[in-house]
Design a protein around this motif. Structure first.
Motif, PDB file in Angstrom:
ATOM      1  N   ARG A   8       0.833  -1.201   0.000  1.00  0.00           N
ATOM      2  CA  ARG A   8       0.000   0.000   0.000  1.00  0.00           C
ATOM      3  C   ARG A   8       0.872   1.257   0.000  1.00  0.00           C
ATOM      4  NH1 ARG A   8      -5.371  -0.539   1.291  1.00  0.00           N
ATOM      5  NH2 ARG A   8      -5.415   1.560   2.146  1.00  0.00           N
ATOM      6  N   SER A   9       1.918   1.236   0.834  1.00  0.00           N
ATOM      7  CA  SER A   9       2.793   2.409   0.896  1.00  0.00           C
ATOM      8  C   SER A   9       3.530   2.638  -0.421  1.00  0.00           C
ATOM      9  CB  SER A   9       3.799   2.248   2.046  1.00  0.00           C
ATOM     10  OG  SER A   9       4.685   1.160   1.786  1.00  0.00           O
ATOM     11  N   GLN A  10       3.898   1.556  -1.072  1.00  0.00           N
ATOM     12  CA  GLN A  10       4.638   1.669  -2.322  1.00  0.00           C
ATOM     13  C   GLN A  10       3.751   2.102  -3.497  1.00  0.00           C
ATOM     14  OE1 GLN A  10       8.137   1.252  -2.708  1.00  0.00           O
ATOM     15  NE2 GLN A  10       7.828   1.475  -0.494  1.00  0.00           N
ATOM     16  N   THR A  11       2.457   1.831  -3.370  1.00  0.00           N
ATOM     17  CA  THR A  11       1.544   2.146  -4.477  1.00  0.00           C
ATOM     18  C   THR A  11       0.681   3.370  -4.216  1.00  0.00           C
ATOM     19  OG1 THR A  11      -0.120   0.649  -3.533  1.00  0.00           O
ATOM     20  CG2 THR A  11       1.407  -0.276  -5.179  1.00  0.00           C
ATOM     21  N   GLU A  12       0.855   3.986  -3.049  1.00  0.00           N
ATOM     22  CA  GLU A  12      -0.026   5.077  -2.644  1.00  0.00           C
ATOM     23  C   GLU A  12       0.005   6.249  -3.620  1.00  0.00           C
ATOM     24  OE1 GLU A  12      -2.024   4.634  -0.250  1.00  0.00           O
ATOM     25  OE2 GLU A  12      -2.916   6.608  -0.029  1.00  0.00           O
ATOM     26  N   ARG A  13       1.190   6.620  -4.091  1.00  0.00           N
ATOM     27  CA  ARG A  13       1.312   7.784  -4.965  1.00  0.00           C
ATOM     28  C   ARG A  13       0.538   7.586  -6.266  1.00  0.00           C
ATOM     29  NH1 ARG A  13       7.014  10.582  -7.022  1.00  0.00           N
ATOM     30  NH2 ARG A  13       6.023  12.155  -8.379  1.00  0.00           N
ATOM     31  N   ARG A  14       0.757   6.439  -6.899  1.00  0.00           N
ATOM     32  CA  ARG A  14       0.050   6.178  -8.150  1.00  0.00           C
ATOM     33  C   ARG A  14      -1.450   6.038  -7.914  1.00  0.00           C
ATOM     34  NH1 ARG A  14      -1.287   7.206 -13.077  1.00  0.00           N
ATOM     35  NH2 ARG A  14      -2.019   5.395 -14.275  1.00  0.00           N
ATOM     36  N   TRP A  15      -1.829   5.483  -6.784  1.00  0.00           N
ATOM     37  CA  TRP A  15      -3.252   5.353  -6.442  1.00  0.00           C
ATOM     38  C   TRP A  15      -3.915   6.720  -6.350  1.00  0.00           C
ATOM     39  CZ3 TRP A  15      -7.331   2.554  -6.681  1.00  0.00           C
ATOM     40  CH2 TRP A  15      -8.424   2.741  -5.810  1.00  0.00           C
ATOM     41  N   MET A  16      -3.229   7.664  -5.714  1.00  0.00           N
ATOM     42  CA  MET A  16      -3.766   9.017  -5.601  1.00  0.00           C
ATOM     43  C   MET A  16      -3.882   9.672  -6.981  1.00  0.00           C
ATOM     44  SD  MET A  16      -4.605   9.770  -2.487  1.00  0.00           S
ATOM     45  CE  MET A  16      -5.196   8.081  -2.403  1.00  0.00           C
ATOM     46  N   GLU A  17      -2.936   9.377  -7.856  1.00  0.00           N
ATOM     47  CA  GLU A  17      -2.999   9.913  -9.215  1.00  0.00           C
ATOM     48  C   GLU A  17      -4.237   9.389  -9.947  1.00  0.00           C
ATOM     49  OE1 GLU A  17       1.859  10.286  -9.984  1.00  0.00           O
ATOM     50  OE2 GLU A  17       0.649   8.825 -11.103  1.00  0.00           O
ATOM     51  N   LEU A  68     -11.760   8.892  -0.699  1.00  0.00           N
ATOM     52  CA  LEU A  68     -10.713   8.034  -1.257  1.00  0.00           C
ATOM     53  C   LEU A  68      -9.397   8.774  -1.398  1.00  0.00           C
ATOM     54  CD1 LEU A  68     -12.738   6.143  -4.015  1.00  0.00           C
ATOM     55  CD2 LEU A  68     -11.601   5.097  -2.051  1.00  0.00           C
ATOM     56  N   GLY A  69      -9.478  10.070  -1.688  1.00  0.00           N
ATOM     57  CA  GLY A  69      -8.266  10.853  -1.886  1.00  0.00           C
ATOM     58  C   GLY A  69      -7.723  11.495  -0.629  1.00  0.00           C
ATOM     59  N   GLY A  70      -8.426  11.300   0.487  1.00  0.00           N
ATOM     60  CA  GLY A  70      -7.958  11.863   1.750  1.00  0.00           C
ATOM     61  C   GLY A  70      -8.184  13.357   1.882  1.00  0.00           C
ATOM     62  N   THR A  71      -9.085  13.922   1.077  1.00  0.00           N
ATOM     63  CA  THR A  71      -9.387  15.352   1.130  1.00  0.00           C
ATOM     64  C   THR A  71     -10.262  15.645   2.351  1.00  0.00           C
ATOM     65  OG1 THR A  71      -9.345  15.411  -1.281  1.00  0.00           O
ATOM     66  CG2 THR A  71     -10.345  17.286  -0.179  1.00  0.00           C
ATOM     67  N   ALA A  72     -10.104  16.831   2.911  1.00  0.00           N
ATOM     68  CA  ALA A  72     -10.875  17.227   4.089  1.00  0.00           C
ATOM     69  C   ALA A  72     -12.374  17.201   3.782  1.00  0.00           C
ATOM     70  CB  ALA A  72     -10.460  18.618   4.546  1.00  0.00           C
TER      71      ALA A  72
END
Length: 401
Positions: A8-17, A68-72
């Motif tokens: 999850r940590s390794q794929t988090e950036r692309r997931w957010m994209e 999903l994107g962690g937005t407030a």
């Protein structure tokens, strides 16, 4: 094997994209959703205006993508599921259909993710799939909670409040504990109360309706409601019945209402406790009512109709099953066949030759002779349980008249 947290940590950036990319196509999500619900005809049965439904879908996807994107999340965002649940309750959308429709949000988001991802994103999607489902399921749960609370509020506001609550309990096979508690309070049915449920086909429901009305006149808690082609009656059992007759198939025969019920042509479910299983009890009562023979006297139970149901199922799945078993009886003269069938049915009901002889006003040797003759004609020995069961099922479906 790499741990899930590491992946999850390794794929988090692309997931957010990917989530951001989906967000830029939010209108397409709403379009996909509207196609899936056929503009509101599916699930909502056109109770919701298509324009309103699409606007709600657009806002819903905005909230889901934020999470999903962690937005407030704003206070207005947090209140959105409640507003949707309240409005759908007011619009008369059915509970199960509302939940099913909301869960379509998952497939819309997932379809968009699949279309925007690259082949090398397969692992990312696999790792984060549960994130999408969790967010959508939580969202659906909040809507459903608000919906059920509003259903109770509506029921309390309207003159048909009791019918609204009973209807929800009859048609929802998994009502929430919150709804059960509130409905029980409104209907004056406690969690530990024993409940009887009976049903009559609408064409012959007058006796059941009169019975229910008599219960109310005695100060008993009792209701009727339409379910399919039946009228369903619900009434609270006496305290001693709740303890002694729970889950007994023919328990009504030992209940306080036995004498009155003997005058009612109906199907009746075993006594159960509380409102949580009202749907299944009503389904049993309706099935029994629609299956029981027209000439049956008084209430019928599952024990009375199981041969008919089993026989119908066997004939549907194995055509010729019944005819092959009873072919020999077709060759008999009417008088002999009538005598054999009467003897077989009496013996099947008690399993004792002497008792059967007494009921048939003949010698026990005569009963044994007839059972042997039945075995010669059909190959079924009524003294062998497995073969006796086949005979009971076959004869339940067959008319020789």
């Amino acid at each position: 094997m790499e741990s899930k947290d590491y992946l999850r940590s390794q794929t988090e950036r692309r997931w957010m994209e990917l989530i951001e990319e989906v967000g830029r196509h939010r209108d397409l999500l709403a379009d996909t959703f509207m196609q899936q619900v056929e503009g509101g005809r599916l699930f909502y049965e056109s109770r919701v205006n298509a324009q309103e439904l699409r606007a709600t879908a657009n806002s819903a996807f905005g909230l889901l993508l934020k999470e999903l994107g962690g937005t407030a999340i704003t206070e207005e965002d947090r209140d959105f599921p409640r507003r949707v649940g309240v409005r759908r309750a007011r619009q008369g959308v059915e509970s199960e259909k509302l939940t099913a429709a909301v869960h379509r949000d998952f497939s819309a988001i997932w379809s968009s993710l699949l279309s925007l991802s690259r082949p090398e994103d397969a692992l990312i999607l696999a790792v984060h799939a549960e994130d999408v489902w969790r967010v959508v399921d939580t969202f659906a749960g909040r809507i459903h909670t608000a919906y059920t609370e509003e259903v109770v509020a509506i029921a309390q506001e309207r003159s048909m409040s009791v019918q609204s609550l009973v209807s929800q309990l009859l048609f929802d096979d998994h009502p929430s504990t919150t709804f059960i508690a509130r409905a029980g309070q409104a209907l004056s049915i406690a969690a530990g109360d024993g409940i009887w449920v009976a049903a009559s086909v609408v064409a012959v429901d007058s006796a059941l309706r009169q019975f229910t009305e008599n219960q109310r006149r005695k100060g008993r808690v009792a209701y009727t409601h339409a379910m399919g082609g039946c009228t369903v009656a619900i009434w609270v059992a006496a305290a001693n019945e709740s303890r002694e007759l729970l889950d007994i198939v023919n328990g009504w025969e030992h209940g306080a209402d036995e004498r009155e019920l003997r005058q009612v042509h109906c199907g009746i479910a075993p006594l159960h406790r509380g409102l949580a299983h009202l749907h299944s009890a009503a389904a049993i009562a309706c099935e029994v009512s629609m299956t029981m023979r027209p000439d049956h006297r008084g209430p019928a139970t599952m024990s009375d109709v199981w041969p008919l149901i089993a026989g119908a199922s066997l004939n549907e799945r194995m055509p010729g099953f019944q005819a092959s078993l009873l072919f020999g009886l077709e060759q008999c003269k009417d008088a002999e066949r009538s005598t054999l069938l009467e003897t077989v049915r009496v013996y099947a009901a008690n399993g004792d030759v002497s008792t059967s002889a007494a009921l048939l006003f003949c010698h026990r040797n005569t009963v044994m002779k007839r059972l042997r003759r039945f075995r010669e004609l059909t190959g079924m020995d009524m003294t062998i349980p497995e073969q006796a069961a086949q005979a009971i099922v076959a004869l339940a479906q067959k008319s020789f008249e």
